[in-house]
Design a protein around this motif. Structure first.
Motif, PDB file in Angstrom:
ATOM      1  N   GLN A 221      10.861   2.792 130.489  1.00 45.44           N
ATOM      2  CA  GLN A 221      10.461   1.490 131.033  1.00 45.44           C
ATOM      3  C   GLN A 221      11.416   0.389 130.556  1.00 45.44           C
ATOM      4  O   GLN A 221      11.843  -0.456 131.331  1.00 45.44           O
ATOM      5  N   ASP A 222      11.732   0.418 129.260  1.00 47.85           N
ATOM      6  CA  ASP A 222      12.624  -0.603 128.694  1.00 47.85           C
ATOM      7  C   ASP A 222      14.010  -0.543 129.329  1.00 47.85           C
ATOM      8  O   ASP A 222      14.594  -1.573 129.650  1.00 47.85           O
ATOM      9  N   THR A 223      14.505   0.684 129.521  1.00 49.56           N
ATOM     10  CA  THR A 223      15.840   0.839 130.126  1.00 49.56           C
ATOM     11  C   THR A 223      15.831   0.278 131.544  1.00 49.56           C
ATOM     12  O   THR A 223      16.744  -0.449 131.940  1.00 49.56           O
ATOM     13  N   MET A 224      14.777   0.618 132.288  1.00 49.28           N
ATOM     14  CA  MET A 224      14.664   0.127 133.664  1.00 49.28           C
ATOM     15  C   MET A 224      14.561  -1.400 133.699  1.00 49.28           C
ATOM     16  O   MET A 224      15.120  -2.048 134.570  1.00 49.28           O
ATOM     17  N   ARG A 225      13.817  -1.939 132.726  1.00 48.36           N
ATOM     18  CA  ARG A 225      13.658  -3.400 132.667  1.00 48.36           C
ATOM     19  C   ARG A 225      15.017  -4.075 132.466  1.00 48.36           C
ATOM     20  O   ARG A 225      15.351  -5.046 133.135  1.00 48.36           O
ATOM     21  N   TRP A 226      15.814  -3.539 131.515  1.00 49.23           N
ATOM     22  CA  TRP A 226      17.146  -4.098 131.267  1.00 49.23           C
ATOM     23  C   TRP A 226      18.013  -3.988 132.514  1.00 49.23           C
ATOM     24  O   TRP A 226      18.740  -4.919 132.852  1.00 49.23           O
ATOM     25  N   LEU A 227      17.901  -2.866 133.186  1.00 46.05           N
ATOM     26  CA  LEU A 227      18.694  -2.638 134.393  1.00 46.05           C
ATOM     27  C   LEU A 227      18.343  -3.676 135.464  1.00 46.05           C
ATOM     28  O   LEU A 227      19.230  -4.302 136.057  1.00 46.05           O
ATOM     29  N   ILE A 228      17.035  -3.878 135.665  1.00 47.26           N
ATOM     30  CA  ILE A 228      16.581  -4.851 136.684  1.00 47.26           C
ATOM     31  C   ILE A 228      17.013  -6.260 136.290  1.00 47.26           C
ATOM     32  O   ILE A 228      17.503  -7.032 137.123  1.00 47.26           O
ATOM     33  N   ALA A 229      16.855  -6.591 134.986  1.00 44.94           N
ATOM     34  CA  ALA A 229      17.242  -7.928 134.516  1.00 44.94           C
ATOM     35  C   ALA A 229      18.739  -8.147 134.737  1.00 44.94           C
ATOM     36  O   ALA A 229      19.158  -9.237 135.177  1.00 44.94           O
ATOM     37  N   LEU A 230      19.545  -7.122 134.466  1.00 48.51           N
ATOM     38  CA  LEU A 230      21.002  -7.253 134.665  1.00 48.51           C
ATOM     39  C   LEU A 230      21.341  -7.416 136.137  1.00 48.51           C
ATOM     40  O   LEU A 230      22.221  -8.208 136.492  1.00 48.51           O
ATOM     41  N   ILE A 231      20.631  -6.665 137.007  1.00 52.66           N
ATOM     42  CA  ILE A 231      20.871  -6.795 138.460  1.00 52.66           C
ATOM     43  C   ILE A 231      20.525  -8.214 138.922  1.00 52.66           C
ATOM     44  O   ILE A 231      21.275  -8.843 139.668  1.00 52.66           O
ATOM     45  N   ILE A 232      19.379  -8.742 138.425  1.00 57.76           N
ATOM     46  CA  ILE A 232      18.973 -10.115 138.803  1.00 57.76           C
ATOM     47  C   ILE A 232      20.027 -11.117 138.333  1.00 57.76           C
ATOM     48  O   ILE A 232      20.491 -11.966 139.098  1.00 57.76           O
ATOM     49  N   GLY A 234      23.173 -10.557 137.552  1.00 56.96           N
ATOM     50  CA  GLY A 234      24.416 -10.336 138.288  1.00 56.96           C
ATOM     51  C   GLY A 234      24.371 -11.000 139.654  1.00 56.96           C
ATOM     52  O   GLY A 234      25.331 -11.672 140.061  1.00 56.96           O
ATOM     53  N   ASN A 235      23.231 -10.858 140.347  1.00 53.83           N
ATOM     54  CA  ASN A 235      23.087 -11.473 141.665  1.00 53.83           C
ATOM     55  C   ASN A 235      23.148 -12.993 141.584  1.00 53.83           C
ATOM     56  O   ASN A 235      23.740 -13.637 142.449  1.00 53.83           O
ATOM     57  N   ILE A 236      22.507 -13.546 140.530  1.00 53.65           N
ATOM     58  CA  ILE A 236      22.531 -15.012 140.355  1.00 53.65           C
ATOM     59  C   ILE A 236      23.971 -15.490 140.193  1.00 53.65           C
ATOM     60  O   ILE A 236      24.399 -16.463 140.827  1.00 53.65           O
ATOM     61  N   ILE A 237      24.732 -14.773 139.353  1.00 52.64           N
ATOM     62  CA  ILE A 237      26.132 -15.173 139.110  1.00 52.64           C
ATOM     63  C   ILE A 237      26.944 -15.068 140.400  1.00 52.64           C
ATOM     64  O   ILE A 237      27.678 -15.997 140.770  1.00 52.64           O
ATOM     65  N   ILE A 238      26.753 -13.957 141.144  1.00 54.53           N
ATOM     66  CA  ILE A 238      27.528 -13.768 142.390  1.00 54.53           C
ATOM     67  C   ILE A 238      27.199 -14.864 143.399  1.00 54.53           C
ATOM     68  O   ILE A 238      28.096 -15.489 143.982  1.00 54.53           O
ATOM     69  N   VAL A 239      25.901 -15.132 143.580  1.00 50.77           N
ATOM     70  CA  VAL A 239      25.491 -16.167 144.550  1.00 50.77           C
ATOM     71  C   VAL A 239      26.004 -17.539 144.116  1.00 50.77           C
ATOM     72  O   VAL A 239      26.486 -18.329 144.937  1.00 50.77           O
ATOM     73  N   SER A 240      25.947 -17.815 142.783  1.00 51.17           N
ATOM     74  CA  SER A 240      26.416 -19.116 142.278  1.00 51.17           C
ATOM     75  C   SER A 240      27.909 -19.280 142.523  1.00 51.17           C
ATOM     76  O   SER A 240      28.375 -20.357 142.913  1.00 51.17           O
ATOM     77  N   ILE A 241      28.693 -18.207 142.291  1.00 47.62           N
ATOM     78  CA  ILE A 241      30.156 -18.290 142.493  1.00 47.62           C
ATOM     79  C   ILE A 241      30.471 -18.507 143.981  1.00 47.62           C
ATOM     80  O   ILE A 241      31.315 -19.325 144.336  1.00 47.62           O
ATOM     81  N   ARG A 242      29.735 -17.790 144.853  1.00 48.65           N
ATOM     82  CA  ARG A 242      29.984 -17.916 146.306  1.00 48.65           C
ATOM     83  C   ARG A 242      29.708 -19.335 146.809  1.00 48.65           C
ATOM     84  O   ARG A 242      30.353 -19.820 147.719  1.00 48.65           O
ATOM     85  N   ASN A 243      28.670 -19.968 146.195  1.00 47.86           N
ATOM     86  CA  ASN A 243      28.316 -21.325 146.652  1.00 47.86           C
ATOM     87  C   ASN A 243      29.179 -22.381 145.974  1.00 47.86           C
ATOM     88  O   ASN A 243      28.925 -23.539 146.047  1.00 47.86           O
TER      89      ASN A 243
END
Lengths: 243, 206
Positions: A221-232, A234-243
């Motif tokens: 569960q903890d590993t999955m949580r870290w994975l999801i948090a990193l994906i979120i 990562g997406n925030i950074i990508i969207v912020s850079i694009r805008n």
């Protein structure tokens, strides 16, 4: 398809961590005080000569509340094992009749070597009412009449939690509360001495019985949580850079 | 190993994976197996029988309470009389006049009255929760007061930015906390389900 890949990854992680734990890896679990208190409740009940009350909530076993009901049953499993040694069976209440059958089964398994004590323990199971408010009324009555030493409430609860929790608090009964419903958590925080908030209720088997597969499940569960948090993130950074 | 235990585990494994595959298939390719709905209907039928067993449980508990002459046995007597009375009057079915009378004029008003107690209980619980004894309870009280004052018309006279600050508390830190809890709960639920599918947890076996 994404869901299946996610679940497959989860399964692999559970087996991977189980393998590691069985080969000597000893993860450090953060302390959860409610579980430590829970371990001493049977002893307190023996000393005071009073009972324990365990509420499994208003959830069922074939709907979205199943996991919460199973979490309550895991706590019952631990208390039933203690009861098979000490002879102090908890009084168990629930609102769903299917959960009642599971609770009866849990007690019978724990008392498998002594059919007479299994019969006695099964008498402590109380199906009260299917409606949440009627169930709360029944539990309030039980807390007032039976005067248990401790009140443990782990399962699916709604607003009716406060009705029961407040009676326990006013009677100064040792009270442990746990639910995964965010709307109920403030009520638990306000009325219970020890709390199991959100996902903590699912960790009962890992903390109370220290089974390697359950500890592995927590690590997965903890590993999955870290994975999801990193994906979120990562997406925030990508969207912020694009805008 | 007992044959019953093996059978139960195999049935749980097969049914669980069929429902899981059916759910996944519904998302991508529509209803292919159509088996999850069928199994849920079966579960509903089993639940109906479980209610009968629950009825027996209530009878057993309260009859033995009456026999033991413990304190407050009068409540058990009232419960048994009400239960049997409802059973007799409800023989015509849930839509019969008698059943409707019981539900509309006894059960519903009683439940509404009981629910109304929540308001009082929230006040007493808040009174106890508002005692500051550590840093955690300090922040609990601080944020609760800000939200409380932010909701009241009086709040704007104390500090004009208070309603805005209250909205920020509710939409940013509170929402972030709730999402964190929900994420953990979702993962915990999946893990619980998988433990049963994999046969690690077997609450259904003897």
């Amino acid at each position: 398809m994404v869901a299946l890949v996610f679940i497959l990854g989860f399964i692999l992680l559970i087996y991977f961590f189980t393998y590691r734990i069985k080969n000597g890896y000893a993860p450090i679990l953060r302390p959860i005080r409610a579980f430590e208190v829970l371990k001493g409740l049977t002893g307190r009940a023996i000393e005071s000569g009073r009972t324990l009350h365990l509420s499994l909530g208003v959830g069922g076993i074939a709907d979205e509340t199943t996991a919460d009901s199973l979490a309550g049953l895991a706590v019952l499993n631990y208390l039933a094992e203690q009861a098979s040694v000490t002879g102090v069976s908890p009084t168990v209440s629930m609102a769903n009749p299917m959960v009642m059958l599971y609770a009866q089964n849990t007690l019978q398994v724990a008392h498998a070597n002594d059919p007479e004590s299994a019969k006695e323990a099964s008498r402590q199971i109380r199906w009260i009412a299917p409606q949440p408010i009627a169930y709360a009324a029944g539990v309030m009555n039980m807390l007032a009449i039976d005067e248990p030493e401790a009140n443990v409430m782990v399962g699916s609860f709604g607003d009716e939690y406060l009705l029961m929790g407040e009676v326990a608090a006013r009677r100064e009964v040792a009270h442990i509360g746990g639910s995964s419903n965010p709307n109920t958590l403030p009520f638990i925080y306000a009325s219970a001495e020890e709390t199991l908030l959100g996902e903590e209720i699912y960790a009962a088997e890992a903390y109370l019985r220290k089974r390697s597969s359950h500890i592995a499940s927590l690590l997965a569960q903890d590993t999955m949580r870290w994975l999801i948090a990193l994906i979120i993130l990562g997406n925030i950074i990508i969207v912020s850079i694009r805008n | 190993m007992k044959i019953g235990r093996v059978t139960a585990t195999v049935v749980a494994f097969v049914t669980g994976f069929l429902v899981l595959l059916d759910m996944a298939a519904q998302q991508s390719w529509g209803d292919i197996f159509g088996i999850s709905g069928l199994l849920v209907r079966w579960a509903t039928i089993i639940t109906t029988f479980a209610v009968l067993l629950g009825f027996v449980n209530v009878m057993t508990v309260h009859v033995s309470r009456l026999r033991s002459r413990k304190p407050c046995t009068i409540y058990s007597a009232v419960l048994l009389i009400s239960m049997l009375g409802t059973l007799l009057l409800g023989i015509g079915g849930p839509t019969s006049t008698n059943s409707q009378f019981i539900f509309n004029f006894i059960l519903q008003p009683l439940e509404a009255t009981f629910s109304a107690l929540l308001a009082l209980f929230i006040a007493t619980a808040a009174f106890r929760a508002f005692r500051i004894h550590d840093l955690e309870s300090f922040f609990f009280v601080l944020f609760a007061l800000i939200v409380l004052l932010g909701q009241l018309p009086l709040g704007i006279y104390l500090w004009s930015e208070l309603p805005m600050f209250k909205d920020w508390i509710l939409t940013v830190p509170t929402m972030a906390g709730i999402r964190g809890i929900l994420l953990g709960v979702a993962l915990g639920t999946i893990a619980s389900g998988l433990r049963i599918l994999l046969g690690i947890d077997r609450p259904y076996t003897d």
